[in-house]
Design a protein around this motif. Structure first.
Motif, PDB file in Angstrom:
ATOM      1  N   LEU A 152       0.873  -1.164   0.000  1.00 30.02           N
ATOM      2  CA  LEU A 152       0.000   0.000   0.000  1.00 30.02           C
ATOM      3  C   LEU A 152       0.914   1.219   0.000  1.00 30.02           C
ATOM      4  O   LEU A 152       1.605   1.476   0.992  1.00 30.02           O
ATOM      5  N   GLU A 153       0.927   1.938  -1.112  1.00 33.98           N
ATOM      6  CA  GLU A 153       1.875   3.025  -1.298  1.00 33.98           C
ATOM      7  C   GLU A 153       1.169   4.376  -1.242  1.00 33.98           C
ATOM      8  O   GLU A 153       0.326   4.673  -2.092  1.00 33.98           O
ATOM      9  N   ASN A 154       1.489   5.152  -0.216  1.00 34.48           N
ATOM     10  CA  ASN A 154       0.974   6.509  -0.082  1.00 34.48           C
ATOM     11  C   ASN A 154      -0.544   6.546  -0.227  1.00 34.48           C
ATOM     12  O   ASN A 154      -1.103   7.410  -0.902  1.00 34.48           O
ATOM     13  N   CYS A 155      -1.221   5.600   0.410  1.00 40.05           N
ATOM     14  CA  CYS A 155      -2.668   5.468   0.230  1.00 40.05           C
ATOM     15  C   CYS A 155      -3.454   6.366   1.191  1.00 40.05           C
ATOM     16  O   CYS A 155      -3.087   6.520   2.363  1.00 40.05           O
ATOM     17  N   GLY A 189      -2.965   7.178  -3.991  1.00 39.17           N
ATOM     18  CA  GLY A 189      -2.047   6.075  -3.770  1.00 39.17           C
ATOM     19  C   GLY A 189      -2.320   4.859  -4.639  1.00 39.17           C
ATOM     20  O   GLY A 189      -3.099   4.906  -5.598  1.00 39.17           O
ATOM     21  N   ARG A 190      -1.693   3.751  -4.249  1.00 38.66           N
ATOM     22  CA  ARG A 190      -1.696   2.542  -5.085  1.00 38.66           C
ATOM     23  C   ARG A 190      -1.610   1.306  -4.190  1.00 38.66           C
ATOM     24  O   ARG A 190      -0.855   1.271  -3.223  1.00 38.66           O
ATOM     25  N   ILE A 191      -2.401   0.302  -4.531  1.00 41.51           N
ATOM     26  CA  ILE A 191      -2.315  -1.003  -3.878  1.00 41.51           C
ATOM     27  C   ILE A 191      -1.847  -2.004  -4.921  1.00 41.51           C
ATOM     28  O   ILE A 191      -2.423  -2.090  -6.017  1.00 41.51           O
ATOM     29  N   SER A 192      -0.813  -2.762  -4.601  1.00 42.14           N
ATOM     30  CA  SER A 192      -0.288  -3.728  -5.574  1.00 42.14           C
ATOM     31  C   SER A 192       0.036  -5.041  -4.873  1.00 42.14           C
ATOM     32  O   SER A 192       0.263  -5.108  -3.669  1.00 42.14           O
ATOM     33  N   LEU A 193       0.041  -6.109  -5.675  1.00 37.35           N
ATOM     34  CA  LEU A 193       0.408  -7.436  -5.193  1.00 37.35           C
ATOM     35  C   LEU A 193       1.438  -8.014  -6.153  1.00 37.35           C
ATOM     36  O   LEU A 193       1.159  -8.168  -7.345  1.00 37.35           O
ATOM     37  N   ASP A 243      -0.626  -3.804 -10.189  1.00 39.01           N
ATOM     38  CA  ASP A 243      -1.493  -2.784  -9.604  1.00 39.01           C
ATOM     39  C   ASP A 243      -2.919  -3.321  -9.483  1.00 39.01           C
ATOM     40  O   ASP A 243      -3.523  -3.743 -10.465  1.00 39.01           O
ATOM     41  N   LEU A 244      -3.459  -3.310  -8.261  1.00 40.33           N
ATOM     42  CA  LEU A 244      -4.822  -3.769  -8.016  1.00 40.33           C
ATOM     43  C   LEU A 244      -5.816  -2.618  -7.908  1.00 40.33           C
ATOM     44  O   LEU A 244      -7.021  -2.857  -7.881  1.00 40.33           O
ATOM     45  N   SER A 245      -5.320  -1.410  -7.851  1.00 44.54           N
ATOM     46  CA  SER A 245      -6.142  -0.265  -7.455  1.00 44.54           C
ATOM     47  C   SER A 245      -7.388  -0.089  -8.305  1.00 44.54           C
ATOM     48  O   SER A 245      -8.452   0.292  -7.793  1.00 44.54           O
ATOM     49  N   GLY A 246      -7.314  -0.365  -9.603  1.00 46.28           N
ATOM     50  CA  GLY A 246      -8.467  -0.151 -10.470  1.00 46.28           C
ATOM     51  C   GLY A 246      -9.336  -1.374 -10.671  1.00 46.28           C
ATOM     52  O   GLY A 246     -10.321  -1.315 -11.419  1.00 46.28           O
TER      53      GLY A 246
END
Length: 230
Positions: free
Chosen positions: A4-7, A54-58, A62-65
């Motif tokens: 979780l980056e700068n979310c 921000g951005r959520i990734s696994l 990128d999972l954010s969208g």
């Protein structure tokens, strides 16, 4: 790696900030004062709440969208979300296909999952014929057949008695270890964290803090957590 980056996560007029990462295969408890945003955090990871920033990734993706159903993530909710008009096997089969049109091999997966959670031979029953603990096992079996990389628990065993809750937590830890899944577990009970979580994410004062070792955090809690734990 779950990152979780700068979310900034919005839930109505409430916001939680998060900048952290969870190692693959880790079992992490999410704890903090009531109303601090623990469920908000995991619901954002699942895709049920949007990111304001921000951005959520696994593993770099990128999972954010992505919509919740498109994410490699499964979630166990507080009520289990079982359908009373469906059998136990059908409820589990929803984890494979929402239309319940399963091949023979898929039905075997359902039967295997029920056996793995201790419900062998109960597939034809309806949820109302089961105890609370058995219903929790059905919900867990449905997660098991999904085979997702990340498992989110939003206090699904909170209504169970202490012994049964401990049994279910142990089962979750065992299944996650077998599959290599990463677990994020919301809890109000520090004993839950001590039981199965190697690390803890503290959510307090509008922020989800990076994971810390469970014993270290709970034995020497910061003021916000100490006030909550008493």
């Amino acid at each position: 790696m779950l990152r979780l980056e700068n979310c900034r996560i919005m839930n109505g007029g409430f916001a939680v900030e998060a900048d952290l990462e969870i190692a693959p295969g880790a079992c992490v408890a999410v704890i903090g004062p009531s109303g601090a945003g623990k469920s908000t955090l995991v619901e954002a990871v699942a895709g049920f709440l949007p990111l304001a920033r921000g951005r959520i990734s696994l593993n770099g993706a990128d999972l954010s969208g992505l919509q919740p159903g498109k994410r490699p993530i499964a979630m166990l909710f507080q009520d289990g979300n079982l359908f009373p008009h469906l059998t136990v096997a059908q409820n589990v089969a929803l984890g494979v296909s929402a239309n319940l049109r399963l091949a023979e091999a898929d039905w075997r997966r359902v039967a295997d999952a029920l056996e793995r959670v201790g419900l062998n031979g109960m597939g034809a029953r309806k949820p109302a014929a089961l105890s609370g603990g058995q219903q929790s096992r059905v919900a867990l079996a449905r997660v098991l057949v999904q085979g997702r990389e990340v498992l989110l628990l939003d206090e699904p065993f909170a209504a169970l008695g202490p012994a049964l809750k401990a049994e279910m937590l142990d089962l979750v830890a065992e299944l996650a270890s077998e599959s290599g899944a990463t677990v994020l577990m919301v809890s109000h009970d520090p004993d839950d964290a001590r039981r199965i979580a190697g690390q803890v994410v503290l959510v307090a004062e509008g922020k989800a803090h990076p994971p810390q070792e469970t014993a270290e955090l709970l034995d020497n809690p910061p003021p916000a957590l100490k006030a909550y734990l008493g």
